[in-house]
Design a protein around this motif. Structure first.
Motif, PDB file in Angstrom:
ATOM      1  N   ASP A   1       5.272   2.303   5.764  1.00  0.00           N
ATOM      2  CA  ASP A   1       6.733   3.097   5.628  1.00  0.00           C
ATOM      3  C   ASP A   1       6.292   4.557   5.461  1.00  0.00           C
ATOM      4  O   ASP A   1       5.228   5.147   5.069  1.00  0.00           O
ATOM      5  N   GLU A   2       7.153   5.307   6.123  1.00  0.00           N
ATOM      6  CA  GLU A   2       7.090   6.793   6.140  1.00  0.00           C
ATOM      7  C   GLU A   2       6.949   7.650   4.650  1.00  0.00           C
ATOM      8  O   GLU A   2       6.165   8.302   4.542  1.00  0.00           O
ATOM      9  N   HIS A   3       7.596   6.746   3.738  1.00  0.00           N
ATOM     10  CA  HIS A   3       7.533   7.191   2.270  1.00  0.00           C
ATOM     11  C   HIS A   3       6.349   6.680   1.593  1.00  0.00           C
ATOM     12  O   HIS A   3       6.324   6.916   0.213  1.00  0.00           O
ATOM     13  N   ALA A   4       5.564   5.633   1.977  1.00  0.00           N
ATOM     14  CA  ALA A   4       4.284   5.237   1.157  1.00  0.00           C
ATOM     15  C   ALA A   4       3.390   6.133   1.183  1.00  0.00           C
ATOM     16  O   ALA A   4       2.989   7.139   1.664  1.00  0.00           O
ATOM     17  N   LEU A   5       2.605   5.984   0.018  1.00  0.00           N
ATOM     18  CA  LEU A   5       1.474   6.904  -0.292  1.00  0.00           C
ATOM     19  C   LEU A   5       0.121   5.982  -0.379  1.00  0.00           C
ATOM     20  O   LEU A   5       0.254   5.155  -1.491  1.00  0.00           O
ATOM     21  N   MET A   6      -0.894   5.961   0.385  1.00  0.00           N
ATOM     22  CA  MET A   6      -2.158   5.616   0.231  1.00  0.00           C
ATOM     23  C   MET A   6      -2.898   5.910  -0.898  1.00  0.00           C
ATOM     24  O   MET A   6      -3.026   7.125  -1.054  1.00  0.00           O
ATOM     25  N   LEU A   7      -3.246   5.126  -1.951  1.00  0.00           N
ATOM     26  CA  LEU A   7      -3.955   5.416  -3.140  1.00  0.00           C
ATOM     27  C   LEU A   7      -5.675   5.299  -3.122  1.00  0.00           C
ATOM     28  O   LEU A   7      -6.197   6.249  -3.346  1.00  0.00           O
ATOM     29  N   PHE A   8      -5.806   4.321  -2.677  1.00  0.00           N
ATOM     30  CA  PHE A   8      -7.295   4.107  -2.645  1.00  0.00           C
ATOM     31  C   PHE A   8      -7.797   2.749  -1.897  1.00  0.00           C
ATOM     32  O   PHE A   8      -6.862   2.055  -1.496  1.00  0.00           O
ATOM     33  N   VAL A   9      -9.161   2.565  -1.479  1.00  0.00           N
ATOM     34  CA  VAL A   9      -9.564   1.316  -0.882  1.00  0.00           C
ATOM     35  C   VAL A   9     -10.525   0.970  -1.768  1.00  0.00           C
ATOM     36  O   VAL A   9     -11.361   1.446  -2.206  1.00  0.00           O
TER      37      VAL A   9
END
Length: 618
Positions: free
Chosen positions: A556-564
């Motif tokens: 989603d364009e509003h999603a925010l990737m935090l960590f792997v």
């Protein structure tokens, strides 16, 4: 053989620091790697022989380096830290050291074949462990706080005691040989003077710091100069009492709780690390092939085996009878006793002195000492982690995350980390801000993370990542700057700046603070607003059927990737300047809009409905 001293200094520094890097990169005991590097450069390949090439400067360089290392270690000996450990530590450094001296001397006489005089002299020296070998092992093994503190205190306190025991035994020999009581009286007087001198130097430096008589830019050089002066004055009066003097000075300063000392401790640690690296290479490179071959003498092998498997465990078990140490702790402490720089340097001194006194059996002391040093360093360096895990005294597990600041976002982040089996702790000075975490059963700590009391009540060993996530940008930067020496700049993170009107912190973050998390604009206000509005923490496993490219494309364009979370357990946080690519088996955690969750629920309900309809038609 390299003729240029400048080239030799360059090579020694390169081998020392390079060995530390290799040890860190491949998780090997640093002392072992340094020993091998020195042996290869010295007796094996014959590239250099520092003792021969440096001439009269060799021993003073080694002695001053040991003094600085011991002082830096004693700066960590705050009596508050030993709270609850006073009795075991006291027993180990007194009765335990005495037992180790007697038993080691008996082994040296009956097994190594040394005369009583030489045996009791070298037996006193072999009780030392020392910060040069203990502290690197403790960093590597991640022991629980209790056994780690016992080993650290023993190593630093017994280091000068061992050297003094050797001097004391030698003075007894002189007294019995020449019937000269003045030599013995001089030893006790010199030892008392060394302690007094160290106390005076510590108090004097502390007073000058507190009253502003030394400017900030001169504090580290001033302490460095006073340490050298303190060591030299005491050592000139009586050999090896200088070690006692700098230990007393360091402990005095550590317990004055002066902020300036805490500020310069990291500088001292860097100097100490550099000196350990270079000096250990110099010592091993100075050994001869004859010394190495003599190590394989059956008497020497038998003596080393006795010291490892009988003398050390027995002295620890007997000295800690009646204390509250568990059997596991006794086993670990009774096994770990690597010898290091002090043993090698002082043994070479006594070898020459005893030979001059007519004790011909002292000729094997250097071989005997190096055999014990190298064997204990290798055996304990490779076994401390394994043994600690077996005895459940290790903080083993995936690297954890320490989160500073309680909020809706940090609670959700911590819960997600916990679900992924990653150790996590939220700390805050406000009970109210911790209420969310506590209500969800999260591990938390109530207290000011920047307080000097925190290190006595909070064990930070399991945590390799620091996330400063309070609403105050300046406080986040201060927390990261304070803990960068412990966690490293790559593992210290803070939230993106709020960019409030009137604030101009953009330039500040490049010089102090940690790495900015996630993406530009992901501030405290923004992240908490998303969580309050129903955003959820989504965990997605990357597989062959659903590769990372598909994940990014469908996100989603509003999603925010935090960590792997890697399959190895390592955690890679996304930052504006670094976007990691996930591989098969990795788990990506993102902060997703609630619409995705509603869609998933609707799909699940629709599937259940269709399933029921199919069952009815059958």
């Amino acid at each position: 053989m390299i003729d240029s001293l400048l080239l030799q200094l360059m090579l020694i520094g390169f081998l020392g620091v390079g060995s530390q890097w290799v040890a860190w990169r491949f998780r090997l005991p640093a002392i072992v790697v340094m020993s091998i590097a020195g042996l290869l450069a010295g007796p094996v390949l014959g590239v250099m022989n520092p003792e021969q090439d440096f001439g009269d400067l060799y021993k003073p360089i080694i002695s001053l380096a040991v003094a600085v290392i011991l002082f830096e270690g004693s700066l960590n000996l705050d009596f508050k830290e030993v709270k609850g450990l006073g009795r075991p530590v006291f027993r180990i450094v007194t009765f335990g050291a005495f037992l180790s001296w007697i038993l080691g001397s008996l082994a040296a006489h009956y097994v190594a074949g040394l005369s009583w005089a030489v045996a009791f002299t070298i037996g006193g020296l072999f009780i030392v462990t020392g910060p040069t070998v203990i502290l690197p092992l403790l960093r590597q093994a991640k022991l629980k706080p209790r056994p780690a503190k016992i080993l650290k205190w023993e190593g630093i306190i017994v280091d000068p005691i061992g050297a003094l025991l050797a001097v004391f035994a030698f003075e007894i020999i002189v007294f019995l040989t020449d019937n000269d009581p003045s030599a013995l009286m001089l030893f006790f007087a010199a030892s008392a003077f060394a302690v007094f001198l160290g106390w005076v130097c510590g108090k004097g430096v502390g007073w000058m710091f507190e009253t502003g008589y030394i400017p900030e830019f001169l504090k580290s050089p001033a302490v460095f100069a006073v340490v050298i002066a303190c060591f030299t004055i005491a050592d000139e009066i009586m050999h090896e009492t200088g070690l006692l003097s700098v230990t007393a000075m360091g402990m005095t300063l550590a317990n004055m709780h002066i902020s300036s000392i805490a500020d310069m401790r990291h500088f001292k640690e860097n100097i100490s690390l550099l000196l350990i690296s270079t000096i250990f290479v110099m010592l091993t490179a100075s050994l001869t092939v004859e010394t190495l071959l003599e190590i394989f003498n059956l008497q020497i092998i038998g003596f080393v085996a006795l010291m490892l498997f009988i003398v050390r465990p027995l002295s620890i078990f007997l000295s800690t009878v009646g204390t509250d140490l568990s059997k596991s702790e006794k086993l670990l402490v009774g096994w770990i006793a690597p010898r290091g720089i002090v043993a090698l340097t002082v043994a070479s001194y006594f070898a020459s002195v005893l030979l001059e006194e007519g004790f011909e059996d002292a000729s094997i002391l250097i071989s005997l000492t190096f055999a014990l040093v190298f064997t204990t360093v290798v055996a304990h360096g490779f076994s401390i982690g394994w043994l600690a895990r077996k005895l459940r005294l290790s903080m083993e597990g995936p690297p954890g995350v320490l989160i500073v600041g309680g909020s809706a976002f940090t609670t959700g982040l911590a819960k997600t980390l916990e679900e992924l089996k990653i150790p996590v702790l939220i700390t805050d000075s406000s009970w109210e801000r911790l209420s969310r975490a506590r209500s969800r059963g999260m591990k938390s700590y109530h207290g000011e993370i920047l307080s000097e009391q925190t290190e006595y009540y909070l064990d930070m060993t399991p945590y390799e990542y620091l996330v400063a996530a309070t609403e105050l940008d300046s406080y986040n930067a201060l927390v990261c700057t304070t803990f960068v020496p412990e966690y490293g700049r790559n593992n210290s993170f803070q939230l993106s700046l709020s960019n409030k009107e009137g604030d101009n912190l953009e330039d500040l973050v490049h010089t102090i603070g940690g790495r900015v998390l996630f993406q530009e604009g992901a501030s405290w206000e923004e992240l908490n607003a998303r969580v309050e509005n129903g955003y959820v923490f989504r965990k997605t496993t990357i597989t062959d059927q659903y590769p990372y490219e598909d994940y990014v494309e469908n996100m989603d364009e509003h999603a925010l990737m935090l960590f792997v979370k890697r399959s190895t357990g390592k955690v890679d946080f996304f930052t504006p300047n670094m976007e990691y690519k996930a591989e098969n088996g990795d788990v990506i955690v993102s902060l997703m809009p609630p619409s995705k969750e509603f869609e998933k629920i609707q799909e699940k309900l629709e599937g259940q409905r269709k399933g029921k309809e199919n069952n009815k038609t059958k």
